[in-house]
Design an enzyme around this catalytic site. Structure first.
Site, PDB file in Angstrom:
ATOM      1  N   SER A 120       0.794  -1.216   0.000  1.00 27.94           N
ATOM      2  CA  SER A 120       0.000   0.000   0.000  1.00 27.94           C
ATOM      3  C   SER A 120       0.834   1.277   0.000  1.00 27.94           C
ATOM      4  O   SER A 120       0.287   2.358  -0.143  1.00 27.94           O
ATOM      5  CB  SER A 120      -0.868   0.011   1.246  1.00 27.94           C
ATOM      6  OG  SER A 120      -0.031  -0.121   2.376  1.00 27.94           O
ATOM      7  N   GLY A 121       2.144   1.167   0.204  1.00 28.60           N
ATOM      8  CA  GLY A 121       2.930   2.394   0.369  1.00 28.60           C
ATOM      9  C   GLY A 121       2.958   2.836   1.826  1.00 28.60           C
ATOM     10  O   GLY A 121       3.451   3.904   2.138  1.00 28.60           O
ATOM     11  N   LEU A 122       2.416   2.018   2.739  1.00 27.57           N
ATOM     12  CA  LEU A 122       2.492   2.328   4.176  1.00 27.57           C
ATOM     13  C   LEU A 122       3.609   1.520   4.824  1.00 27.57           C
ATOM     14  O   LEU A 122       3.695   1.411   6.033  1.00 27.57           O
ATOM     15  CB  LEU A 122       1.153   2.042   4.863  1.00 27.57           C
ATOM     16  CG  LEU A 122      -0.029   2.850   4.329  1.00 27.57           C
ATOM     17  CD1 LEU A 122      -1.321   2.462   5.039  1.00 27.57           C
ATOM     18  CD2 LEU A 122       0.219   4.342   4.493  1.00 27.57           C
ATOM     19  N   SER A 123       4.418   0.898   3.989  1.00 30.24           N
ATOM     20  CA  SER A 123       5.638   0.250   4.450  1.00 30.24           C
ATOM     21  C   SER A 123       5.431  -1.054   5.211  1.00 30.24           C
ATOM     22  O   SER A 123       6.157  -1.368   6.142  1.00 30.24           O
ATOM     23  CB  SER A 123       6.414   1.233   5.327  1.00 30.24           C
ATOM     24  OG  SER A 123       7.753   1.075   5.085  1.00 30.24           O
ATOM     25  N   SER A 125       6.157  -3.879   4.102  1.00 32.91           N
ATOM     26  CA  SER A 125       7.289  -4.783   3.855  1.00 32.91           C
ATOM     27  C   SER A 125       8.422  -4.513   4.853  1.00 32.91           C
ATOM     28  O   SER A 125       8.984  -5.446   5.441  1.00 32.91           O
ATOM     29  CB  SER A 125       7.791  -4.664   2.418  1.00 32.91           C
ATOM     30  OG  SER A 125       8.196  -3.346   2.150  1.00 32.91           O
ATOM     31  N   ASP A 168      12.428   3.672   5.569  1.00 28.84           N
ATOM     32  CA  ASP A 168      11.325   2.976   6.248  1.00 28.84           C
ATOM     33  C   ASP A 168      11.808   2.304   7.525  1.00 28.84           C
ATOM     34  O   ASP A 168      11.178   2.392   8.577  1.00 28.84           O
ATOM     35  CB  ASP A 168      10.733   1.889   5.340  1.00 28.84           C
ATOM     36  CG  ASP A 168      10.322   2.442   3.989  1.00 28.84           C
ATOM     37  OD1 ASP A 168      10.200   3.671   3.875  1.00 28.84           O
ATOM     38  OD2 ASP A 168      10.133   1.642   3.063  1.00 28.84           O
ATOM     39  N   TYR A 220      11.005   1.069  -9.543  1.00 28.18           N
ATOM     40  CA  TYR A 220      11.782   1.639  -8.423  1.00 28.18           C
ATOM     41  C   TYR A 220      13.278   1.472  -8.694  1.00 28.18           C
ATOM     42  O   TYR A 220      14.053   2.435  -8.632  1.00 28.18           O
ATOM     43  CB  TYR A 220      11.380   0.921  -7.134  1.00 28.18           C
ATOM     44  CG  TYR A 220      12.064   1.445  -5.884  1.00 28.18           C
ATOM     45  CD1 TYR A 220      11.518   2.495  -5.156  1.00 28.18           C
ATOM     46  CD2 TYR A 220      13.254   0.890  -5.434  1.00 28.18           C
ATOM     47  CE1 TYR A 220      12.139   2.972  -4.003  1.00 28.18           C
ATOM     48  CE2 TYR A 220      13.881   1.363  -4.291  1.00 28.18           C
ATOM     49  CZ  TYR A 220      13.327   2.397  -3.578  1.00 28.18           C
ATOM     50  OH  TYR A 220      13.944   2.863  -2.450  1.00 28.18           O
TER      51      TYR A 220
HETATM   52  P1  NG1 Z   1       7.729   2.090   0.020  1.00 29.51           P
HETATM   53  O1  NG1 Z   1       7.682   1.321  -1.238  1.00 29.51           O
HETATM   54  O2  NG1 Z   1       6.696   3.128   0.104  1.00 29.51           O
HETATM   55  O3  NG1 Z   1       7.800   1.246   1.246  1.00 29.51           O
HETATM   56  C1  NG1 Z   1      10.125   2.817  -0.938  1.00 29.51           C
HETATM   57  C2  NG1 Z   1      11.464   2.522  -0.283  1.00 29.51           C
HETATM   58  C3  NG1 Z   1      11.977   3.710   0.537  1.00 29.51           C
HETATM   59  C4  NG1 Z   1      11.938   4.999  -0.268  1.00 29.51           C
HETATM   60  C5  NG1 Z   1      10.537   5.167  -0.894  1.00 29.51           C
HETATM   61  C6  NG1 Z   1      10.447   6.367  -1.795  1.00 29.51           C
HETATM   62  C7  NG1 Z   1      11.587   0.112   0.288  1.00 29.51           C
HETATM   63  C8  NG1 Z   1      11.403  -0.908   1.352  1.00 29.51           C
HETATM   64  N1  NG1 Z   1      11.322   1.383   0.618  1.00 29.51           N
HETATM   65  O4  NG1 Z   1       9.140   2.908   0.058  1.00 29.51           O
HETATM   66  O5  NG1 Z   1      13.290   3.448   0.998  1.00 29.51           O
HETATM   67  O6  NG1 Z   1      12.923   5.012  -1.248  1.00 29.51           O
HETATM   68  O7  NG1 Z   1      10.166   4.021  -1.656  1.00 29.51           O
HETATM   69  O8  NG1 Z   1      10.691   7.546  -1.106  1.00 29.51           O
HETATM   70  O9  NG1 Z   1      11.950  -0.204  -0.834  1.00 29.51           O
END
Ligand code: NG1
Length: 413
Positions: A120-123, A125, A168, A220
């Site tokens: 979701s982009g809320l991290s 993972s 994150d 990414y």
């Molecule tokens: P998300 O995909 O939102 O957890 C990822 C990267 C971050 C950062 C952001 C963009 C991982 C686990 N996290 O976050 O380190 O680069 O994208 O700002 O890949």
């Protein structure tokens, strides 16, 4: 908490020894800056993954079942490159490899629950990696200290395929309630920034998933390589040597950089860059879990423009929070979204529409949050407008929308 303890007991026939409570995070500003060594300003939120664990008798086997991730994983300690049966198993394997030295060859049972939505982009993972590492160490009687947790979670996440920059993991471990966490990477530093009164946050789903295992991960990593290329080409022009891999953070303060950025190529491949002598091919294409196709042309100029301007916005946003200038803070969120959309290219029409709807309903500012390509948007909202913004977001996004509060980082119970 009780639900996760019961689910663990129902599955494994005994209560867990420990539960790690790992929050999700929402990045207020500083998007796609961390892997260039440039600052970020996230908060942890009151949604969590709960990782319950206890040692088991099955020698060296770590079993992980979950409410939100399927099917269950079973990883044998000490076996490198074991086959994975689902994308999320990579995180489990990555973490198990990071606790190789902990408590000999003992196994563990794990159950993961909680209310943090995946993909979701809320991290979720990174919350999974951090929570698993913390729970396994504690269950085996050798808890890892917080700095070690962050460092190892980063390595585990990179082993799973996304070349994460480290925001994150640090946010999840070190966040403080009522504060954002300003994180610098070059040199490493962290400070808590109080959220001023009169500022609420809403996050809203865009209705498009951003799965870490698929196209979003590829997009990414492409940008990670693009950022390295930009750094290498700029450093070559200025005449400075960079560390390996090259990072924009090392030259972001140099006067002429903003001008030189506009002369970078729109797109270029790593092999073309290496022929110019600006950087060795390996420095550009080496990713932890894969090699990047060195013939593939990646975006460079606009991407660097975003990263460098976003870094300045982080400083300005921190100053706006400290001064209680909420209008300015909102405008910086809007500018961040526009830069991510127009220059960095990680927004979607759904995220654009969602941000627009939230602004119209009274938000001070709104932007996509996290890696983008789908997932969630964030709005800064005066408390009296929260209801209206939630309603507008639900209508525009279709997915869940909810208020979040800056919350505390990891806890192990
Ligand atoms: P998300 O995909 O939102 O957890 C990822 C990267 C971050 C950062 C952001 C963009 C991982 C686990 N996290 O976050 O380190 O680069 O994208 O700002 O890949």
């Amino acid at each position: 908490m009780e639900q996760v303890r019961l689910a663990f007991a129902a599955r494994y026939g005994r209560p867990p020894a420990v539960v790690a409570v790992a929050p999700g995070r929402v990045n207020l500003i500083g998007e796609h800056t961390d892997y260039s060594g440039l600052p970020v300003l996230p908060i942890a939120i009151e949604r969590h993954l709960l990782v319950a664990s206890a040692p088991n008798d099955a020698e060296a086997v770590v079993r992980v079942a979950s409410e939100q991730f399927d099917p269950p994983a079973e990883v044998v300690r000490g076996i490198a490159n074991a086959p994975v049966h689902a994308p999320w198993h990579r995180y489990v394997s990555g973490v198990v490899a990071q606790v190789e030295g902990v408590s000999g060859g003992v196994g563990a049972d794990v159950f993961v629950g909680g209310d943090l939505p995946p993909a979701s982009g809320l991290s979720s993972s990174a919350a999974l990696s951090v929570g698993l590492l913390a729970a396994l160490g504690a269950a085996w009687g050798e808890p890892l200290d917080r700095e070690t947790l962050v460092a190892r979670a980063i390595v585990a996440d990179r082993a799973s395929g996304a070349e994460t920059g480290g925001m994150d993991q640090a946010a999840i471990v070190f966040a403080q309630a009522g504060h954002a966490l300003r994180i610098d990477f070059e040199p490493p530093a962290r400070r808590a920034v109080a959220i001023p009164p009169g500022l609420a946050f809403v996050v809203a789903n865009s209705g498009v998933e951003a799965p870490k295992g698929g196209a979003a991960r590829d997009a990414y990593n492409e940008r990670v390589v693009g950022a390295r290329i930009a750094a290498a080409m700029l450093a070559d022009q200025i005449g400075v040597d960079l560390t390996n891999p090259p990072r924009l953070g090392e030259i972001a303060g140099v006067d002429v950089v903003d001008i030189l950025v506009e002369e970078l190529p729109e797109r270029i491949s790593p092999v073309e860059v290496s022929r110019t002598g600006a950087a060795g091919l390996e420095q550009l294409v080496q990713l932890t879990a894969a090699r990047f196709d060195h013939m593939r042309k990646v975006p460079v100029r606009k991407l660097a423009r975003h990263i460098l301007s976003e870094s300045v916005r982080v400083d300005e946003a921190e100053a706006a929070l400290t001064a209680g200038d909420l209008v300015r803070f909102g405008k910086l969120l809007d500018a961040s979204h526009e830069s991510l959309r127009a220059d960095f290219g990680c927004s979607t029409p759904e995220l654009d529409a969602l941000c627009k709807a939230m602004r119209r309903a009274g938000a001070l500012g709104a932007r996509l949050t996290g890696a983008g390509f789908g997932g969630y948007a964030l709005a800064a909202v005066p408390p009296e407008q929260v209801e209206a913004v939630l309603a507008a977001a639900t209508e525009a996004g279709g997915g869940p929308a909810f208020e979040v509060h800056a919350s505390a980082g990891l806890e192990v119970v």
